[in-house]
Design an enzyme around this catalytic site. Sequence first.
Site, PDB file in Angstrom:
ATOM      1  CG  ASP A 102      -0.240  -0.038   2.550  1.00  0.00           C
ATOM      2  OD1 ASP A 102       1.007  -0.098   2.568  1.00  0.00           O
ATOM      3  OD2 ASP A 102      -0.933   0.001   3.582  1.00  0.00           O
ATOM      4  N   GLY A 139       5.207   2.273  13.569  1.00  0.00           N
ATOM      5  CA  GLY A 139       6.210   1.633  14.410  1.00  0.00           C
ATOM      6  C   GLY A 139       7.390   2.587  14.550  1.00  0.00           C
ATOM      7  CD  GLU A 154       4.335  -2.076  14.659  1.00  0.00           C
ATOM      8  OE1 GLU A 154       3.371  -1.546  14.099  1.00  0.00           O
ATOM      9  OE2 GLU A 154       5.497  -1.985  14.222  1.00  0.00           O
ATOM     10  NE  ARG A 331     -19.693   9.127 -27.683  1.00  0.00           N
ATOM     11  CZ  ARG A 331     -20.843   8.656 -28.146  1.00  0.00           C
ATOM     12  NH1 ARG A 331     -21.707   9.469 -28.759  1.00  0.00           N
ATOM     13  NH2 ARG A 331     -21.135   7.385 -28.022  1.00  0.00           N
ATOM     14  CG  HIS A 361     -21.229  26.881 -35.362  1.00  0.00           C
ATOM     15  ND1 HIS A 361     -20.568  28.060 -35.105  1.00  0.00           N
ATOM     16  CD2 HIS A 361     -21.283  26.776 -36.715  1.00  0.00           C
ATOM     17  CE1 HIS A 361     -20.259  28.638 -36.244  1.00  0.00           C
ATOM     18  NE2 HIS A 361     -20.674  27.885 -37.228  1.00  0.00           N
ATOM     19  CE1 TYR A 364     -22.648  11.694 -32.395  1.00  0.00           C
ATOM     20  CE2 TYR A 364     -24.351  10.974 -33.938  1.00  0.00           C
ATOM     21  CZ  TYR A 364     -23.332  10.674 -33.041  1.00  0.00           C
ATOM     22  OH  TYR A 364     -22.997   9.377 -32.789  1.00  0.00           O
ATOM     23  NE  ARG A 438     -34.718  24.541 -48.841  1.00  0.00           N
ATOM     24  CZ  ARG A 438     -33.581  25.209 -48.931  1.00  0.00           C
ATOM     25  NH1 ARG A 438     -32.583  24.936 -48.124  1.00  0.00           N
ATOM     26  NH2 ARG A 438     -33.439  26.148 -49.839  1.00  0.00           N
TER      27      ARG A 438
HETATM   28  C1  UD1 Z   1       3.284  -1.659   9.582  1.00  0.00           C
HETATM   29  C2  UD1 Z   1       4.484  -1.884  10.510  1.00  0.00           C
HETATM   30  C3  UD1 Z   1       4.864  -0.561  11.170  1.00  0.00           C
HETATM   31  C4  UD1 Z   1       5.135   0.480  10.116  1.00  0.00           C
HETATM   32  C5  UD1 Z   1       3.944   0.621   9.164  1.00  0.00           C
HETATM   33  C6  UD1 Z   1       4.316   1.525   8.010  1.00  0.00           C
HETATM   34  C7  UD1 Z   1       4.334  -4.155  11.424  1.00  0.00           C
HETATM   35  C8  UD1 Z   1       3.968  -4.967  12.605  1.00  0.00           C
HETATM   36  N1  UD1 Z   1       4.131  -2.835  11.511  1.00  0.00           N
HETATM   37  O1  UD1 Z   1       2.196  -1.284  10.398  1.00  0.00           O
HETATM   38  O2  UD1 Z   1       6.030  -0.748  11.986  1.00  0.00           O
HETATM   39  O3  UD1 Z   1       5.415   1.723  10.744  1.00  0.00           O
HETATM   40  O4  UD1 Z   1       3.597  -0.664   8.637  1.00  0.00           O
HETATM   41  O5  UD1 Z   1       3.211   1.779   7.204  1.00  0.00           O
HETATM   42  O6  UD1 Z   1       4.834  -4.691  10.461  1.00  0.00           O
HETATM   43  N2  UD1 Z   1      -0.582  -7.362   5.568  1.00  0.00           N
HETATM   44  C9  UD1 Z   1      -0.751  -8.646   5.060  1.00  0.00           C
HETATM   45  N3  UD1 Z   1      -1.150  -9.631   5.891  1.00  0.00           N
HETATM   46  C10 UD1 Z   1      -1.340  -9.433   7.212  1.00  0.00           C
HETATM   47  C11 UD1 Z   1      -1.163  -8.136   7.740  1.00  0.00           C
HETATM   48  C12 UD1 Z   1      -0.774  -7.119   6.878  1.00  0.00           C
HETATM   49  O7  UD1 Z   1      -0.566  -8.870   3.862  1.00  0.00           O
HETATM   50  O8  UD1 Z   1      -1.690 -10.402   7.906  1.00  0.00           O
HETATM   51  C13 UD1 Z   1      -0.157  -6.304   4.645  1.00  0.00           C
HETATM   52  C14 UD1 Z   1      -1.184  -5.203   4.528  1.00  0.00           C
HETATM   53  O9  UD1 Z   1      -2.063  -5.465   3.450  1.00  0.00           O
HETATM   54  C15 UD1 Z   1      -0.317  -3.973   4.245  1.00  0.00           C
HETATM   55  C16 UD1 Z   1       0.992  -4.302   4.919  1.00  0.00           C
HETATM   56  O10 UD1 Z   1       0.997  -5.686   5.156  1.00  0.00           O
HETATM   57  O11 UD1 Z   1      -0.093  -3.792   2.871  1.00  0.00           O
HETATM   58  C17 UD1 Z   1       1.154  -3.549   6.220  1.00  0.00           C
HETATM   59  O12 UD1 Z   1       0.120  -3.939   7.100  1.00  0.00           O
HETATM   60  P1  UD1 Z   1      -0.652  -2.898   7.991  1.00  0.00           P
HETATM   61  O13 UD1 Z   1      -1.679  -3.629   8.782  1.00  0.00           O
HETATM   62  O14 UD1 Z   1      -1.088  -1.738   7.184  1.00  0.00           O
HETATM   63  O15 UD1 Z   1       0.541  -2.487   8.994  1.00  0.00           O
HETATM   64  P2  UD1 Z   1       0.656  -1.181   9.844  1.00  0.00           P
HETATM   65  O16 UD1 Z   1      -0.217  -1.289  11.049  1.00  0.00           O
HETATM   66  O17 UD1 Z   1       0.476  -0.012   8.976  1.00  0.00           O
HETATM   67 CA    CA Z   2      -0.282   0.348   6.616  1.00  0.00          CA
END
Ligand code: UD1
Ligand code: CA
Length: 467
Positions: A102, A139, A154, A331, A361, A364, A438
């Site tokens: 993300d 974190g 965290e 389009r 002007h 279509y 016409r």
């Molecule tokens: C995490 C970090 C945190 C950091 C932050 C930055 C951990 C424990 N924490 O926290 O230290 O500051 O990112 O944005 O790692 N995901 C999975 N499966 C899971 C859980 C999460 O695929 O079981 C993926 C989520 O889709 C996401 C990413 O891991 O893309 C991070 O997970 P998220 O829950 O957003 O972590 P944060 O709480 O943001």
């Molecule tokens: Ca996150």
Amino acid sequence: MDICAVVMAAGDGKRMKSAHSKVTHSVAGKPIIKWVYDALADAGCDEQVYIVGEKQEEIRGVLGEGVCYVFQEQRLGTGHAVMQAEPFLEGRSGYVIVLPGDSPMVSEKTISTAITKMESADYAAVLITARADNPFGYGRVVRDEKGDVIKIVEHRDCSEEELEIKEINSSMYVFKTPLLLSALGRLSASNAQKEYYLTDTIDILIGDGYKVGSVICNFEDTLGVNDRVQLLQATKIMNKRILYKHMMNGVTIVDETSTWIHSDVKIGRDTIILPGSTLMGKTVIGEDCLIGEHTRLDTVIVGDHTTIDSSIASHCSIGDDCRIGPFSHIRPDTKINNNVTIGAYVEVKNSTIDDFTRARHLTYIGDSTVGKNVNFGCGTVTCNYDGVDKAGCTIGDNAFIGGNSNILANVELGHDCYIAAGSTITKDVPALSLGIARNKQDNKEEWVANKNRTHGPIKLDERRSEV
Ligand code: UD1
Ligand code: CA
């Protein structure tokens, strides 16, 4: 060196309040997860595995089958997410880059810097960190008095003192693959969220006597998208970067707050983009054009020296030296050649318009083939739809179409023909001929007076006395 990547993207992104996977939302026209993929690919990492959850089909739709996917059935934390990639990582000796799915702002440069740091000393891992003015929710990176990283805590597990730390974990790392595997095997879920934290692998490796390095990057480069507000933040930052890139390439952007340009758009030098314009998809604009104000182009190919004013166009091409707008709608599947004028309230769909043709002007043109130097009078309509089928007409070079004419489907107008204003043309008109369809005008003299049908406050007698 064997370098692969694990991208964590199994989260369902509840905070987005969306029917779609969070990481498939777009930032500057590109899905978040594709930004991550591209950054890794640009850094030379082709072997990528994605940890996916419920909405995996959407992610597969974006990235295709060129990468690996592992389904994480239960979401037990970031450490658990990476554990799902163990079969993929086993037996590898090089580095593994771990990224959250993300974070669209991650760049090739950030990843390469971390890899270079990794190579510079005998590190078990390198963390990518950043300083945040407001570190809430992240974190925290805890360092010892020498400045070496000792652990990540965290937010929810932080002490009062640790909450004061401004350096945050970006959730982006490079590990030595065998060492990551060894640490993953020892994670436990004894923390505030009862999850397996990937961050704890750092603590474990340091406990094993290994060194962990870090690179501090710009906070903007680590920005994660968890909700729509962060989606807007990321989009604004990315858009600004894109606008600056175009400006550095010789494009004039008049207002950076109201101009939105997608990442794949190309623009030639000396083109000016006026406020309120959005350039989307795979739009390519030539040199010395004037685009806007308030224009939206989605996957439009534009030649050089063309003006497009307050108009909308999508999936079409417009040649050199054209004048489009204001308020034109072009389009899909339309091909406009050079020196063409498409003016106010003119709509063109699935048609070819050749050089020097003018529809200035209220016209279509649909499903039709139009030759060179054709003049469309105001209010011309190609009647391309009979309620069942769609078919356009063919209009030869130099045709002159008088105002308010209707040209029915499948009709062919020969070159240099002339259509009398107000005609409804239902059959072909030969070249160099007049088509007139016409009723003849019939004036009934004194009809109004005799029937006493005058309008308005002035009486007929008064008006007669004026004459
Ligand atoms: C995490 C970090 C945190 C950091 C932050 C930055 C951990 C424990 N924490 O926290 O230290 O500051 O990112 O944005 O790692 N995901 C999975 N499966 C899971 C859980 C999460 O695929 O079981 C993926 C989520 O889709 C996401 C990413 O891991 O893309 C991070 O997970 P998220 O829950 O957003 O972590 P944060 O709480 O943001
Ligand atoms: Ca996150």
